[in-house]
Design a protein around this motif. Structure first.
Motif, PDB file in Angstrom:
ATOM      1  N   PHE A  40      40.345  33.485  32.069  1.00 34.91           N
ATOM      2  CA  PHE A  40      41.416  34.523  32.709  1.00 34.91           C
ATOM      3  C   PHE A  40      42.860  34.028  32.389  1.00 34.91           C
ATOM      4  O   PHE A  40      43.229  33.441  32.639  1.00 34.91           O
ATOM      5  N   TYR A  78      39.185  37.157  38.409  1.00 35.38           N
ATOM      6  CA  TYR A  78      40.001  38.195  37.882  1.00 35.38           C
ATOM      7  C   TYR A  78      39.505  39.665  38.217  1.00 35.38           C
ATOM      8  O   TYR A  78      38.468  40.094  37.322  1.00 35.38           O
ATOM      9  N   ASN A 101      40.390  42.231  36.364  1.00 35.90           N
ATOM     10  CA  ASN A 101      40.137  42.731  34.271  1.00 35.90           C
ATOM     11  C   ASN A 101      39.326  42.424  33.859  1.00 35.90           C
ATOM     12  O   ASN A 101      39.076  43.448  33.133  1.00 35.90           O
ATOM     13  N   LEU A 105      36.325  44.992  34.512  1.00 36.49           N
ATOM     14  CA  LEU A 105      36.903  46.234  34.387  1.00 36.49           C
ATOM     15  C   LEU A 105      36.548  46.476  32.986  1.00 36.49           C
ATOM     16  O   LEU A 105      36.304  47.327  32.274  1.00 36.49           O
ATOM     17  N   GLN A 106      36.871  45.097  32.136  1.00 36.66           N
ATOM     18  CA  GLN A 106      36.352  45.493  31.000  1.00 36.66           C
ATOM     19  C   GLN A 106      35.372  46.594  30.467  1.00 36.66           C
ATOM     20  O   GLN A 106      35.017  46.769  29.316  1.00 36.66           O
TER      21      GLN A 106
END
Length: 294
Positions: free
Chosen positions: A55, A102, A104, A107-108
């Motif tokens: 990330f 993480y 993000n 979520l993507q």
């Protein structure tokens, strides 16, 4: 059938052993190398393996792991590529695999989609570093049904919150040995033992310690009181230094073997945790082999 994480810890407890849990960054130096490195770590004595999803904006990672994430991203590593690599590993290994990530990147992709794909690929657990326990997001229920969600406990985590974490604990509890970020340190602070002893009074899942452990001597010292020892930066640093050398996997295997031996030479009568020999009741292990997500 119970999940691979629970099975592994019950097996270790029966033998009176602690778990050696190495961490590496997926895609560093390449995803093809990650597949071979996991196999090398298993040959060296790894009981579980943590794979970091790279990330761009990490919070918990120190300089070594940040650099590894950047190398992996530059090499084209994606969430999809990591899951494909896990599926490749599953063709020849049943070692428990936990993704360290993480929020993000998930979520993507979509939490529900990620959960389903990860379970099908053969992922056993997920450690979401920056998602507080209280946050309930769309798709999170599916993720927790498909995979074992590992929770962190830090030196600053007060008793009421430890109790809350204990109620949700699954697979194992990751006890952070020190404040700050990951990285090689000269010693393991005494606070780590206090966290382990505290969590043992609150839940029956294993308590493992990570952040800063880098030598066989440190690993053995932590294994005296913990159910597992997580070692990352010491391995990641060498992977970065050796890169795509032809003998990378052999070198990492040689580096990891004394770390595994340091953990495994510590034994206890009846196993590290007698309670671990019991079948999970449903709260202690959510990620199952052959679950509905697969």
């Amino acid at each position: 059938m119970s999940g691979r994480i629970a099975q592994k810890f019950r097996s270790l407890a029966f033998e009176g052993k602690r778990a050696f849990i190495p961490y590496i960054t997926a895609g560093d130096p390449a995803l093809s190398a990650t597949r071979d490195l996991v196999r090398a770590l298993e040959r060296a004595g790894a009981d579980l393996v943590e794979l970091g999803i790279p990330f761009s904006d990490p919070l918990a990672d120190g300089e070594v792991n940040q650099a590894a994430a950047l190398r992996a991203l530059r090499a084209g590593t994606t969430v999809e590529g990591v899951l494909e690599t896990v599926a490749e590993i599953r063709k020849s290994s049943q070692i428990p695999l936990v993704l360290f990530t993480y929020l993000n990147p998930l979520l993507q992709r979509g939490l529900e989609r990620f959960a389903t794909e990860a379970s099908r690929a053969g992922v056993d657990g997920v450690l979401l570093v920056d998602l507080p326990l209280e946050e309930r997001l769309p798709g999170l229920e599916c993720l927790e049904a498909c995979l074992t969600r590992i929770h962190l406990v830090a030196p600053t985590t007060e008793l009421p919150r430890r109790q809350t974490i204990a109620k949700a604990a699954a697979g194992f509890v990751y006890c952070v040995a020190r404040l700050g970020t990951t990285g090689v340190r000269d010693e393991v602070p005494a606070e780590a033992e206090e966290i382990v002893r505290s969590m043992r009074t609150l839940c029956t899942v294993p308590a493992c310690v990570g952040f800063g452990i880098s030598t066989p001597e440190q690993a053995a010292a932590v294994a005296v009181y913990a159910d597992g020892v997580v070692i990352g930066s010491a391995l990641v640093e060498r992977i970065g230094a050796w890169g795509l050398t032809p003998d990378l996997c052999e070198r990492i295997e040689q580096l990891a073997r004394p770390l595994a031996e340091g953990v495994h030479r510590v034994s206890g009568k009846g196993g590290a945790r007698g309670a671990l020999l019991r079948e999970p009741t449903g709260e202690g292990e959510r990620g199952r082999v052959g679950n509905s997500c697969a």
